[in-house]
Design an enzyme around this catalytic site. Structure first.
Site, PDB file in Angstrom:
ATOM      1  CB  SER A 149      -0.957  -0.032   1.197  1.00 30.00           C
ATOM      2  OG  SER A 149      -1.901   1.002   1.123  1.00 30.00           O
ATOM      3  CG  ASP A 301      -2.952   3.763  -1.978  1.00 31.07           C
ATOM      4  OD1 ASP A 301      -3.568   3.520  -3.027  1.00 31.07           O
ATOM      5  OD2 ASP A 301      -3.067   3.067  -0.953  1.00 31.07           O
ATOM      6  CG  ASP A 303      -2.459  -0.802  -3.014  1.00 37.67           C
ATOM      7  OD1 ASP A 303      -2.528   0.357  -2.570  1.00 37.67           O
ATOM      8  OD2 ASP A 303      -3.013  -1.768  -2.460  1.00 37.67           O
ATOM      9  CG  ASP A 305      -5.841   0.185  -1.478  1.00 37.45           C
ATOM     10  OD1 ASP A 305      -5.156   1.224  -1.351  1.00 37.45           O
ATOM     11  OD2 ASP A 305      -5.658  -0.827  -0.783  1.00 37.45           O
TER      12      ASP A 305
END
Length: 575
Positions: A149, A301, A303, A305
């Site tokens: 993340s 961010d 990734d 999500d």
């Protein structure tokens, strides 16, 4: 420095020929030159937390490497075979822009294939929500994404998804951990069966984009879309693979990408932290927005999500919204759209978490839908969807800048959320309003809820002990009065109890156990303490509220609420 025997026992296992020469040489070097680092690398096994498993990359049981991930994957392979004994097993694997994500993803694919499991492996980095979508789209039994993340560059991670497209939840996570822990490292099958590994890309992308547009578009006029001036940054992450294409396909033509941050890069060179929760991460995007007079800024961010959203306030200045505010705006918009389209059948629900704004409960009540509240993490919202198949999920989120639109993706999804927030902003602008004014109108209608988060980082073994002691103190010596207000109730999710301090009555909480404490004050203030499940942090969440009769009163009431939060923080010695 003396190395404890329990550490040496683990180290000696890693010095056997089961492990490659480079790993053994690195451990031997640490034994002589960095014993403290050696202890940090081996003092525990990496654990599954709120968002899967995250850790620093390196050698050792407390690090992300081919052996810790290989052991995880071997354990999951064994568990899949036990759970689905007569089925041809299939898994899908994705990865983000972090260092070693691609090579670690291939290691994971190799282990699954070596166990006779069909693997769909993305040929390049992809957003995490696309993994959740692909899992269901390809009818897989499980999915893995290699990501940490928004953690610092030295981190990586491993998130596990199940058949429904959501992350692992109890009791499956504990069962899988048991299987993993029982394995020896020499039981890991690393030799790939390449015939079982199939690379996927454009076809899944197109299906994901189409699904996103179907779920997050709401009859916004073409001219309204074209008139919305958007600034977007991927913060060197994976969303660049999806968001520009989705916005273009949806009809948004004025999308201005922050070029300096468009190239995926695991070093995240232009930011201290690639976390859109932190205003500093969007500095370059906000500067571009002022330069071109944009209406909205969106940053995601690594990734993809989470998303951060900034819009123009009543004075025309760009203002970064917090996660609770974006969640409230998006939920209210979805509920209103469902109402206009006469889609309510009496079995709908929205989702939230115990640390998020109580305003979600007010919205649910006003629209006659249920608000299901779970622990922190979207896996719990996904579990609601799975556990209540006769109810229809509208949308939901949590305070940490994540949102989920419908149930096509069973995790927080910055791709769909980006499109949705653009729909709201475009419709507001075409009606002579702004997204920010729409938020203020919600405060007038449903009450002004102001939230604030403090995150305290404590590193290493000593830090973990400090965090543990903070929670012990809050439990064993609970505060009776804060800011002149009596504490009327304490919810302790570790022992599943809610204690009414006025009557001393105790109720059992039905939500699963978690190391979370919530204090409720007599004026409606809510204070939550929660150690992070994936980072060496403890987080304190504050929610205060007041009525708001008109938009004109907003600044004065906000100042009162800000002062209340500041006083509480000072009294709790959290400055």
């Amino acid at each position: 420095m003396h190395i404890p025997q329990n550490i040496l026992d683990k180290v000696n296992v890693w010095l056997t020929p089961t492990f490659d020469l480079q790993t053994r040489e690195e451990i031997e070097k640490m034994m002589t030159s960095s014993p403290k680092e050696l202890e940090e690398s081996f003092y525990k096994n990496l654990e599954f937390g709120t968002g899967g498993m995250r850790g620093i990359m390196g050698v050792g049981t407390n690090r992300i490497n081919k052996y810790t991930l290989g052991k995880n994957t071997q354990g999951i392979s064994n568990y899949l075979k036990h759970s689905f004994p007569k089925e041809a097993l299939k898994v899908v694997i994705a990865y983000d822009c972090r260092h070693n994500s691609d090579t670690l993803a291939k290691v994971v694919a190799d282990v699954f294939s070596a166990n006779g499991i069909k693997v769909f492996l993305f040929s390049d980095m992809r957003p995490t929500p696309e993994l959740s979508f692909a899992l269901k789209h390809l009818n897989c039994h499980a999915g893995i994404v290699l990501t940490a993340s928004h953690n610092p560059p030295e981190y990586n991670g491993y998130k596990v998804y199940w058949q429904d497209g959501g992350q692992l939840v109890p009791p499956q996570d504990e069962e899988i951990i048991e299987v993993i822990e029982a394995l020896a490292y020499d039981e890991i099958k690393f030799t790939a069966n390449e015939s079982l590994i199939e690379y996927i890309d454009i076809n899944i992308d197109e299906a994901f984009f189409t699904s996103t547009i179907e779920n997050a578009s709401f009859n916004t006029p073409k001219t309204a879309k074209e008139n919305l001036k958007i600034v977007y940054t991927s913060l060197h992450g994976t969303s660049i693979k999806a968001i520009p294409a989705v916005l273009a396909k949806a009809g948004y033509t004025d999308v201005n990408i922050v070029k300096e941050q468009a190239q995926p890069d695991g070093n995240f060179p232009t930011v201290k932290s690639p976390n859109p929760e932190e205003p500093e991460a969007l500095t370059m995007a906000l500067a571009l927005a002022d330069k071109i007079n944009a209406d909205i800024v969106i940053g995601t961010d690594p990734d993809s999500d989470r998303l951060g959203v900034a819009v123009r306030d009543t004075e025309g200045k760009m203002k970064l919204l917090n996660g609770n505010q974006t969640m409230v705006i998006m939920t209210a918009f979805l509920l209103e759209q469902w109402k206009r389209e006469e889609r309510f059948k009496g079995n709908e629900f929205i989702g939230s978490t115990i640390v998020s704004t109580p305003m979600m409960l007010e919205l649910a009540s006003a629209y006659g839908v249920e608000c299901k509240v779970g622990l922190t993490g979207f896996k719990w919202i996904a579990k609601f969807i799975k556990d209540f198949p006769n109810q229809k999920f509208v949308g939901g989120g949590e305070e940490s800048f994540g949102y989920m639109v419908g149930d096509a993706v069973r995790d927080k999804d910055a791709v769909a959320a980006t499109l949705l927030v653009c729909e709201i902003a475009a419709q507001a602008k075409s009606a002579g309003s702004t997204l920010y004014k729409e938020l203020l109108n919600l405060y007038v209608d449903f009450g002004f809820y102001k939230e604030y988060l403090i995150s305290i980082t404590k590193k290493g073994i000593e830090g973990a002990n400090e965090i543990k002691q903070m929670m012990v103190d809050l439990r064993e010596n609970p505060l009776k009065k804060i800011n002149g207000q009596r504490v009327v109730c304490i919810e302790d999710y570790d022992n599943s109890t809610a204690r009414n301090l006025m009557t001393e009555e105790i109720e059992l909480l039905e939500i699963p156990k978690s190391n979370v404490l919530i204090y409720y004050l007599e004026d409606g203030t809510k204070i939550c303490a929660r150690p992070s499940g994936t980072e060496p942090k403890i987080k304190f969440y504050f929610s205060v509220n007041n009525s708001l009769d008109s938009i004109e009163q907003f600044k004065n009431v906000e100042a009162i609420l800000d002062q209340k939060i500041a006083t509480i923080i000072a009294e709790m010695h959290l400055n």
